[in-house]
Structures are given as C-alpha cells and as structure tokens.
Enzyme design. Structure first.
Site, PDB file in Angstrom:
ATOM      1  N   LYS A 221      -9.464  -2.456   8.489  1.00  0.00           N
ATOM      2  CA  LYS A 221      -8.089  -2.934   8.654  1.00  0.00           C
ATOM      3  C   LYS A 221      -8.000  -3.840   9.888  1.00  0.00           C
ATOM      4  O   LYS A 221      -7.351  -4.886   9.865  1.00  0.00           O
ATOM      5  CB  LYS A 221      -7.121  -1.747   8.777  1.00  0.00           C
ATOM      6  CG  LYS A 221      -6.895  -1.085   7.433  1.00  0.00           C
ATOM      7  CD  LYS A 221      -6.267   0.291   7.505  1.00  0.00           C
ATOM      8  CE  LYS A 221      -6.356   0.959   6.144  1.00  0.00           C
ATOM      9  NZ  LYS A 221      -5.992   2.361   6.130  1.00  0.00           N
TER      10      LYS A 221
ATOM     11  N   GLN B 149      -3.522   6.885   9.746  1.00  0.00           N
ATOM     12  CA  GLN B 149      -4.636   7.044   8.808  1.00  0.00           C
ATOM     13  C   GLN B 149      -4.723   8.486   8.307  1.00  0.00           C
ATOM     14  O   GLN B 149      -4.767   9.416   9.103  1.00  0.00           O
ATOM     15  CB  GLN B 149      -5.945   6.622   9.512  1.00  0.00           C
ATOM     16  CG  GLN B 149      -7.158   6.618   8.619  1.00  0.00           C
ATOM     17  CD  GLN B 149      -7.061   5.592   7.481  1.00  0.00           C
ATOM     18  OE1 GLN B 149      -6.721   4.440   7.685  1.00  0.00           O
ATOM     19  NE2 GLN B 149      -7.347   6.030   6.267  1.00  0.00           N
TER      20      GLN B 149
ATOM     21  N   ASP C  17       2.519   1.255   4.666  1.00  0.00           N
ATOM     22  CA  ASP C  17       1.731   1.954   3.642  1.00  0.00           C
ATOM     23  C   ASP C  17       2.589   2.237   2.397  1.00  0.00           C
ATOM     24  O   ASP C  17       2.054   2.536   1.330  1.00  0.00           O
ATOM     25  CB  ASP C  17       1.251   3.312   4.202  1.00  0.00           C
ATOM     26  CG  ASP C  17      -0.247   3.327   4.465  1.00  0.00           C
ATOM     27  OD1 ASP C  17      -0.954   2.474   3.899  1.00  0.00           O
ATOM     28  OD2 ASP C  17      -0.705   4.203   5.231  1.00  0.00           O
TER      29      ASP C  17
END
Ligand code: NAD
Length: 280
Positions: free
Chosen positions: A52, A96, A119
């Site tokens: 990322k 995460q 997300d």
C-alpha cells in the site's frame, strides 16, 4: 480462446490516472494523505502494508504509517483513530486486519469516521451501498466491477452468481452487481447443489477461500469467471479459488491468479483516498 483479464495492466492504468489527478490536486495546494495502522507484526499484514505504501509513493499520496506493538490496547488504538478522525490533513484511515485477539475489530471499524473509511468497511458505508447512496465501496468488489467495465463486459440483465457471502467480498459484490442491474444469486457454504446454480451464471464471481475449488462442472460454457481467491497450492505456487487450467477452455473470459483481481484491490484503495480528498 478465452480472454485473460489482465488486472495488473488495468490497475496500472488506474494508478496512472490517479497519479495525474493527485498532481493536479497538488497544484491547487491539496495533498492526499492515507494513514495506515498496523498492530503487531503478522508477516502477511507487513507485506500488504508495504504494498500500500509503494502504491501511495507511485501515485504521490502521502502515506503516514503507524506500526504499533502487539500489546497495544483497544483503548489506545481507539484514541489514535479518533485523533486521525479529527485531523484536517488526513483523508483516509486504514487499520490493517486482522487485529490481535484482544481488540474488537468491529469496534475499531465503527470508530473510523465514515468520511475517511477508504476500506469501505464501516456499517454506514455498507448501508449506503445497499440503498444506492454515494459512499466508499469495499476495494476488492469495486475492483471486480472496474475490471468488467474496462473489458466492456456487459453486466445489465446478465445472470450473475456470487459464491461467498463475506462482509468484505461476497455481500458487497452482490450489492454492486445488483446496482449494475444484473440478476444476482448469492451462494455460500450451506447452498445445496452449488454446481447446478453456479452453472447458470453468465458472470460467475468466486470468493470462497478454497484453493482450486471451482472446476468445469460449476461453469457454464462461455461464462465470464472472476476469481477473487488467493492461495498457495501444494507446489507453493499462487492459485485462486478456481481451477484455472480446468475451466479456461470453457469460458469466454477469466481472471488469472496472480495478476487478476489482486492488483485491483490496492488500485481501488488509492481511488478511494483520492475521492476522499476531492470531496472535502
Ligand atoms: P471468507 O472465508 O470470509 O468467506 C468465504 C465465503 O465462502 C463464506 O461466505 C462461505 O459461506 C463461502 N464458502 C465456503 N465454503 C464454501 C463452499 N464449499 N461452497 C460454497 N460457499 C462456500 O473469505 P473472504 O474474505 O470473502 O475471501 C475469499 C477469498 O478471497 C480468499 O481466498 C481470500 O484470500 C481472497 N481475497 C482476496 C482479495 C484480493 O485482494 N484479491 C481480497 C479479499 C479476499
């Protein structure tokens, strides 16, 4: 001959388009910033976080990383999320997953401001998707739609079967296909006679998490097959939920693993970050 859908190439196109947008935003004095928080040092998470960061670097998004020890408490993590929610300079917040067992993942997801939920996991984002309102969309299913569109694969009126009903892939995938006017069936571990249902699909999307599970009897002649799964097989080779070699001569188009859906997830995350900055 089946079309092999090249997710690597499409994700590169998307990242190049975003790079240009970010450079235009910079000229207007707007910087795009993504905060990535990792708790503990699960090796797979470390790789995802690094990928990322690399994508951010390529596009020109500022990435701010927090690598917190495994012992971080839920309260400490919530405090950091709240600080980032308040920060004017942060456009996207990503925690995460998976988190250590002592931290409630749902609580953390709900703590992220829906305006920074790049997300697309926040209940508000999920709700907006299901009632057709604008909001962040979970990156993997959004990437699948982008692949279909950029390959000019018609969705409207098509019979679509999604295998898998997880909150991050199967369910939002089904919602998105519905939004694109497909006729959608969702199958899962309790579905009876899966092959009979899946072989009705013009577009079959597979997100089961079982290596090479889908073979030719699950697939209609000429179907488009999208494989979300990612595994290592007994020879340590990457493979998907679909037995690619077994179905490839029966389908009209298929995503390979690696190089299909995988690269799209990060591209769509970057897309969400840029959208967040632009809608401020
Ligand atoms: P999950 O384990 O949360 O969900 C799996 C789903 O498959 C469940 O809804 C279950 O009901 C269904 N299922 C399981 N066995 C089945 C069976 N025998 N028949 C029919 N349905 C069955 O998994 P997930 O998070 O949705 O991920 C699915 C796969 O996609 C995994 O391989 C994962 O690694 C991969 N994945 C890839 C990306 C990417 O970026 N490419 C992103 C997320 C997940």
């Amino acid at each position: 001959m089946a079309t092999i859908i090249d997710g690597k190439e499409i994700s590169k196109q998307i990242k190049d388009e975003l790079r240009e947008k970010v450079s235009n935003l910079k000229q207007k004095g707007i910087e795009v910033t993504l905060c990535v928080i990792q708790v503990g040092d699960d090796p797979a998470s470390t790789i995802y976080v690094r990928n990322k960061q690399k994508a951010c670097e390529y596009i020109g998004i500022k990435s701010q990383s927090y690598k917190l020890p495994e012992s971080t408490t839920e309260a400490e993590l919530l405090e950091i999320v709240e600080e980032l929610n308040q920060s004017e300079n942060v456009n996207g917040i990503l925690v995460q997953m998976p988190l250590p067992k002592h931290i409630n993942e749902d609580k953390i997801i709900e703590a992220i401001s829906p305006d920074k939920d790049v997300d697309g996991f926040h209940p508000q984002s999920v709700g907006r998707l299901s009632i057709g309102q604008r909001g962040f969309i979970s990156c993997t299913p959004a990437g699948v739609i982008e692949l279909l569109k950029r390959y000019n694969i018609p969705i409207e009126g098509k019979e679509c079967v999604v295998i898998g009903r997880s909150n991050i892939v199967g369910k939002p995938m089904a919602m998105l296909m519905l939004r694109e006017n497909a006729t959608v069936t969702v199958c899962h571990s309790r579905t009876k006679d899966l092959a009979k249902i899946s072989s009705r699909a013009d577009i079959l999307i597979v997100a089961i998490g079982k290596a090479e599970f889908v073979t030719r009897e699950f697939v209609k002649e000429g179907a488009v097959v999208i494989d979300v799964g990612i595994h290592r097989n007994e020879n340590n080779k990457l493979c998907g939920d679909v037995d690619f070699d077994n179905v490839v001569d029966k389908v009209s188009a298929i995503t390979p693993v690696p190089g299909g859906v995988g690269p799209m997830t990060i591209a769509m995350l970057m897309y969400n970050c840029v959208e967040s900055a632009m809608s401020k």
